[in-house]
Design an enzyme around this catalytic site. Structure first.
Site, PDB file in Angstrom:
ATOM      1  N   ALA A   1     -13.084 -11.649   6.554  1.00 51.44           N
ATOM      2  CA  ALA A   1     -13.125 -10.217   6.216  1.00 51.44           C
ATOM      3  C   ALA A   1     -12.887 -10.065   4.721  1.00 51.44           C
ATOM      4  O   ALA A   1     -12.360 -10.975   4.069  1.00 51.44           O
ATOM      5  CB  ALA A   1     -12.067  -9.456   7.009  1.00 51.44           C
TER       6      ALA A   1
ATOM      7  N   HIS B   1      -6.666   1.691   2.942  1.00 50.11           N
ATOM      8  CA  HIS B   1      -7.764   0.742   2.743  1.00 50.11           C
ATOM      9  C   HIS B   1      -8.769   0.928   3.883  1.00 50.11           C
ATOM     10  O   HIS B   1      -8.504   1.698   4.827  1.00 50.11           O
ATOM     11  CB  HIS B   1      -7.247  -0.713   2.666  1.00 50.11           C
ATOM     12  CG  HIS B   1      -6.321  -1.120   3.780  1.00 50.11           C
ATOM     13  ND1 HIS B   1      -5.800  -2.379   3.914  1.00 50.11           N
ATOM     14  CD2 HIS B   1      -5.814  -0.426   4.840  1.00 50.11           C
ATOM     15  CE1 HIS B   1      -5.020  -2.454   4.963  1.00 50.11           C
ATOM     16  NE2 HIS B   1      -5.017  -1.291   5.538  1.00 50.11           N
TER      17      HIS B   1
ATOM     18  N   VAL C   1      -4.912 -11.924   7.075  1.00 48.07           N
ATOM     19  CA  VAL C   1      -5.797 -13.091   6.888  1.00 48.07           C
ATOM     20  C   VAL C   1      -4.960 -14.356   6.656  1.00 48.07           C
ATOM     21  O   VAL C   1      -3.827 -14.298   6.177  1.00 48.07           O
ATOM     22  CB  VAL C   1      -6.762 -12.919   5.694  1.00 48.07           C
ATOM     23  CG1 VAL C   1      -7.868 -11.947   6.010  1.00 48.07           C
ATOM     24  CG2 VAL C   1      -6.029 -12.508   4.433  1.00 48.07           C
TER      25      VAL C   1
ATOM     26  N   ARG D   1      -4.129   6.158  -2.163  1.00 51.10           N
ATOM     27  CA  ARG D   1      -2.832   5.503  -2.368  1.00 51.10           C
ATOM     28  C   ARG D   1      -1.952   6.358  -3.265  1.00 51.10           C
ATOM     29  O   ARG D   1      -2.441   6.938  -4.244  1.00 51.10           O
ATOM     30  CB  ARG D   1      -3.012   4.118  -2.980  1.00 51.10           C
ATOM     31  CG  ARG D   1      -3.691   3.166  -2.013  1.00 51.10           C
ATOM     32  CD  ARG D   1      -3.757   1.765  -2.521  1.00 51.10           C
ATOM     33  NE  ARG D   1      -4.652   0.989  -1.664  1.00 51.10           N
ATOM     34  CZ  ARG D   1      -5.002  -0.256  -1.884  1.00 51.10           C
ATOM     35  NH1 ARG D   1      -4.516  -0.906  -2.940  1.00 51.10           N
ATOM     36  NH2 ARG D   1      -5.822  -0.883  -1.060  1.00 51.10           N
TER      37      ARG D   1
ATOM     38  N   TRP E   1       0.854  -1.196   0.000  1.00 50.53           N
ATOM     39  CA  TRP E   1       0.000   0.000   0.000  1.00 50.53           C
ATOM     40  C   TRP E   1       0.885   1.239   0.000  1.00 50.53           C
ATOM     41  O   TRP E   1       1.489   1.571   1.031  1.00 50.53           O
ATOM     42  CB  TRP E   1      -0.916  -0.011   1.230  1.00 50.53           C
ATOM     43  CG  TRP E   1      -1.889  -1.154   1.202  1.00 50.53           C
ATOM     44  CD1 TRP E   1      -3.066  -1.192   0.523  1.00 50.53           C
ATOM     45  CD2 TRP E   1      -1.752  -2.427   1.847  1.00 50.53           C
ATOM     46  NE1 TRP E   1      -3.686  -2.404   0.706  1.00 50.53           N
ATOM     47  CE2 TRP E   1      -2.902  -3.185   1.516  1.00 50.53           C
ATOM     48  CE3 TRP E   1      -0.787  -3.001   2.664  1.00 50.53           C
ATOM     49  CZ2 TRP E   1      -3.099  -4.486   1.971  1.00 50.53           C
ATOM     50  CZ3 TRP E   1      -0.982  -4.293   3.120  1.00 50.53           C
ATOM     51  CH2 TRP E   1      -2.129  -5.025   2.770  1.00 50.53           C
TER      52      TRP E   1
ATOM     53  N   GLN F   1     -13.754   1.780  -1.080  1.00 56.53           N
ATOM     54  CA  GLN F   1     -13.817   0.351  -0.735  1.00 56.53           C
ATOM     55  C   GLN F   1     -15.014   0.129   0.190  1.00 56.53           C
ATOM     56  O   GLN F   1     -15.503   1.051   0.839  1.00 56.53           O
ATOM     57  CB  GLN F   1     -12.547  -0.091   0.005  1.00 56.53           C
ATOM     58  CG  GLN F   1     -11.327  -0.202  -0.895  1.00 56.53           C
ATOM     59  CD  GLN F   1     -10.146  -0.864  -0.200  1.00 56.53           C
ATOM     60  OE1 GLN F   1     -10.039  -0.857   1.028  1.00 56.53           O
ATOM     61  NE2 GLN F   1      -9.249  -1.423  -0.994  1.00 56.53           N
TER      62      GLN F   1
HETATM   63  C1  YSA Z   1      -8.178  -8.228   2.235  1.00 54.92           C
HETATM   64  C2  YSA Z   1      -8.424  -9.145   3.260  1.00 54.92           C
HETATM   65  C3  YSA Z   1      -9.274  -8.780   4.284  1.00 54.92           C
HETATM   66  O1  YSA Z   1      -9.452  -9.649   5.329  1.00 54.92           O
HETATM   67  C4  YSA Z   1      -9.916  -7.559   4.289  1.00 54.92           C
HETATM   68  C5  YSA Z   1      -9.693  -6.646   3.263  1.00 54.92           C
HETATM   69  C6  YSA Z   1      -8.820  -6.992   2.256  1.00 54.92           C
HETATM   70  C7  YSA Z   1      -8.547  -6.014   1.185  1.00 54.92           C
HETATM   71  C8  YSA Z   1      -7.301  -5.179   1.484  1.00 54.92           C
HETATM   72  N1  YSA Z   1      -7.497  -4.285   2.580  1.00 54.92           N
HETATM   73  C9  YSA Z   1      -6.954  -4.397   0.247  1.00 54.92           C
HETATM   74  O2  YSA Z   1      -7.031  -3.184   0.232  1.00 54.92           O
HETATM   75  N2  YSA Z   1      -6.617  -5.148  -0.791  1.00 54.92           N
HETATM   76  S1  YSA Z   1      -6.337  -4.554  -2.261  1.00 54.92           S
HETATM   77  O3  YSA Z   1      -5.230  -3.638  -2.206  1.00 54.92           O
HETATM   78  O4  YSA Z   1      -6.164  -5.653  -3.159  1.00 54.92           O
HETATM   79  O5  YSA Z   1      -7.614  -3.754  -2.659  1.00 54.92           O
HETATM   80  C10 YSA Z   1      -8.888  -4.355  -2.591  1.00 54.92           C
HETATM   81  C11 YSA Z   1      -9.716  -3.991  -3.815  1.00 54.92           C
HETATM   82  O6  YSA Z   1      -9.703  -2.586  -3.980  1.00 54.92           O
HETATM   83  C12 YSA Z   1      -9.105  -4.520  -5.105  1.00 54.92           C
HETATM   84  O7  YSA Z   1      -9.531  -5.848  -5.340  1.00 54.92           O
HETATM   85  C13 YSA Z   1      -9.674  -3.575  -6.116  1.00 54.92           C
HETATM   86  O8  YSA Z   1     -11.009  -3.913  -6.419  1.00 54.92           O
HETATM   87  C14 YSA Z   1      -9.697  -2.286  -5.370  1.00 54.92           C
HETATM   88  N3  YSA Z   1      -8.480  -1.490  -5.680  1.00 54.92           N
HETATM   89  C15 YSA Z   1      -7.236  -1.688  -5.235  1.00 54.92           C
HETATM   90  N4  YSA Z   1      -6.415  -0.737  -5.692  1.00 54.92           N
HETATM   91  C16 YSA Z   1      -7.163   0.082  -6.456  1.00 54.92           C
HETATM   92  C17 YSA Z   1      -8.490  -0.396  -6.451  1.00 54.92           C
HETATM   93  N5  YSA Z   1      -9.476   0.225  -7.098  1.00 54.92           N
HETATM   94  C18 YSA Z   1      -9.144   1.329  -7.786  1.00 54.92           C
HETATM   95  N6  YSA Z   1      -7.915   1.870  -7.842  1.00 54.92           N
HETATM   96  C19 YSA Z   1      -6.907   1.278  -7.185  1.00 54.92           C
HETATM   97  N7  YSA Z   1      -5.696   1.833  -7.217  1.00 54.92           N
END
Ligand code: YSA
Length: 352
Positions: A320, A184, A267, A210, A162, A224
């Site tokens: 989650a 997030h 997780v 981000r 992140w 999100q």
């Molecule tokens: C994972 C496990 C858990 O127990 C709970 C939550 C999570 C998600 C984690 N916090 C997270 O942020 N994962 S992620 O970086 O892969 O982002 C989750 C989702 O946000 C992605 O699948 C995507 O749909 C969206 N996302 C991520 N980066 C993005 C984005 N959408 C738009 N622009 C971006 N830069």
């Protein structure tokens, strides 16, 4: 004994003639000329008043009240003539403001919700229908909630997942407490579990930030919807069942869903969930790459996370997830570039 009138005092006895002169003044110029002649600073009445001073006391007592009465009469007559002259204008003005109820109404421009607001609400409603509550939390967050409580200590390489926008401020009372724009919605997991006891079923919509370059699928700020379920005996099957049902409610029964292993420090095991790409129907294209668009990360809550908030990991289990709202909106509406949502182009936004 009759009193001899001084010459100008005779005006008092000319009132009828003066009144007739006023009636003949039918426009503003004539009316003003009349006013100057009789009521003006050097007009007849003013001269008359001055002349009273040269009369004997007896004459003043007799004529003073007469002059005053005459003055009041002329002023009243003038005010009435002025009103009469203005009345037609007032009538014209009131006609101009008259409301014609037979005319068609002016169209009212209605505002609407931004497509991402609509999508976030739809996602929350899908989970509310499955018994989840909705909570919200701060966009400016402590490092402790965004990382530490989620099993991501300082210097852990997973922090690189992140790209963080840090706030240039540290808590002076607690050396080293740093602030950031949440990367997030997962920090709400710690906040909720610190305050509530299981069973917990909650979704948390919110904006995240981000420090990353944008492209067709990535924005530097996006929404999100976090989900958290904690209780005794929750299994991975509950996670899959809940997320399948979510996908069915949002995308319909025809869309294909893919789970793949993924890594998140908070997780174990971790997964990502993807939906088949609307553009290439799962064939693979420039938008999705391999035919799938990832919409969320998810998994079973790590025992270290439970321990950090004082829950016994031997007693409780939970799952989650974190859903990207823009990705859901893209899939639902066939939008090929995430940046369109925030370009403020009304021609685009009015379609939703
Ligand atoms: C994972 C496990 C858990 O127990 C709970 C939550 C999570 C998600 C984690 N916090 C997270 O942020 N994962 S992620 O970086 O892969 O982002 C989750 C989702 O946000 C992605 O699948 C995507 O749909 C969206 N996302 C991520 N980066 C993005 C984005 N959408 C738009 N622009 C971006 N830069």
């Amino acid at each position: 004994m009759t009193m001899q009138l001084p010459p100008d005092i005779s005006l008092v006895s000319e009132l009828h003639a003066i009144e007739a002169e006023l009636a003949a003044a039918t426009n503003a110029t004539a009316l003003e000329a009349w006013r100057v002649k009789y009521l003006g600073r050097r007009g007849r009445l003013s001269q008359l008043t001055q002349q009273l001073g040269s009369l004997s006391l007896e004459q003043r007592r007799a004529f003073g009240p007469l002059v005053n009465d005459a003055k009041r009469t002329l002023e009243d007559l003038f005010a009435a003539a002025q009103r009469a002259l203005q009345e037609p204008k007032a009538a014209r003005e009131s006609a101009a403001h008259h409301l014609d109820v037979t005319l068609p109404g002016k169209p009212v421009t209605l505002g609407r919700l931004h497509p991402i607001t609509q999508t976030v609400r739809e996602i929350c409603a899908a989970f509310q229908g499955m018994g989840f509550d909705v909570a919200e939390g701060p966009e400016v967050e402590w490092e402790r909630y965004n990382f530490d409580l989620l099993n991501i200590p300082r210097d852990h390489p997973a922090r690189d997942m992140w790209d963080t926008l840090w706030i240039n401020w540290t808590d002076p009372n607690e050396e080293g407490r740093r602030m950031l724009l949440r990367t997030h919605t997962s920090p709400m997991q710690g906040r909720i579990m610190e305050q509530a006891k299981p069973p917990i079923r909650v979704v948390v919509p919110g904006k995240v930030f981000r420090h990353e370059a944008t492209d067709a699928r990535h924005e530097w700020h996006f929404f999100q919807v976090e989900g958290l379920a904690v209780d005794r005996g929750i299994t991975f099957a509950d996670l899959k069942g809940t997320l399948y049902e979510f996908a069915r409610r949002i995308f319909g029964a025809d869309r294909r869903v893919r789970f793949r292993c993924d890594y998140f420090p908070f997780v174990e095991p971790g997964v990502e969930m993807a939906i088949d790409c609307f553009l290439c129907k799962g064939e693979g294209c420039s938008l999705c790459g391999d035919g799938w668009i990832e919409i969320m990360g998810a998994g079973m809550v790590h025992p270290n996370v439970f321990s950090a908030v004082g829950y016994d990991p031997e007693e409780y289990t939970g799952f989650a997830f974190g859903i990207g709202a823009e990705r859901v909106a893209m899939l639902k509406h066939g939008i090929d570039d995430i940046r369109r949502f925030y370009a403020n182009d009304l021609r685009f936004l009015r379609q939703f």
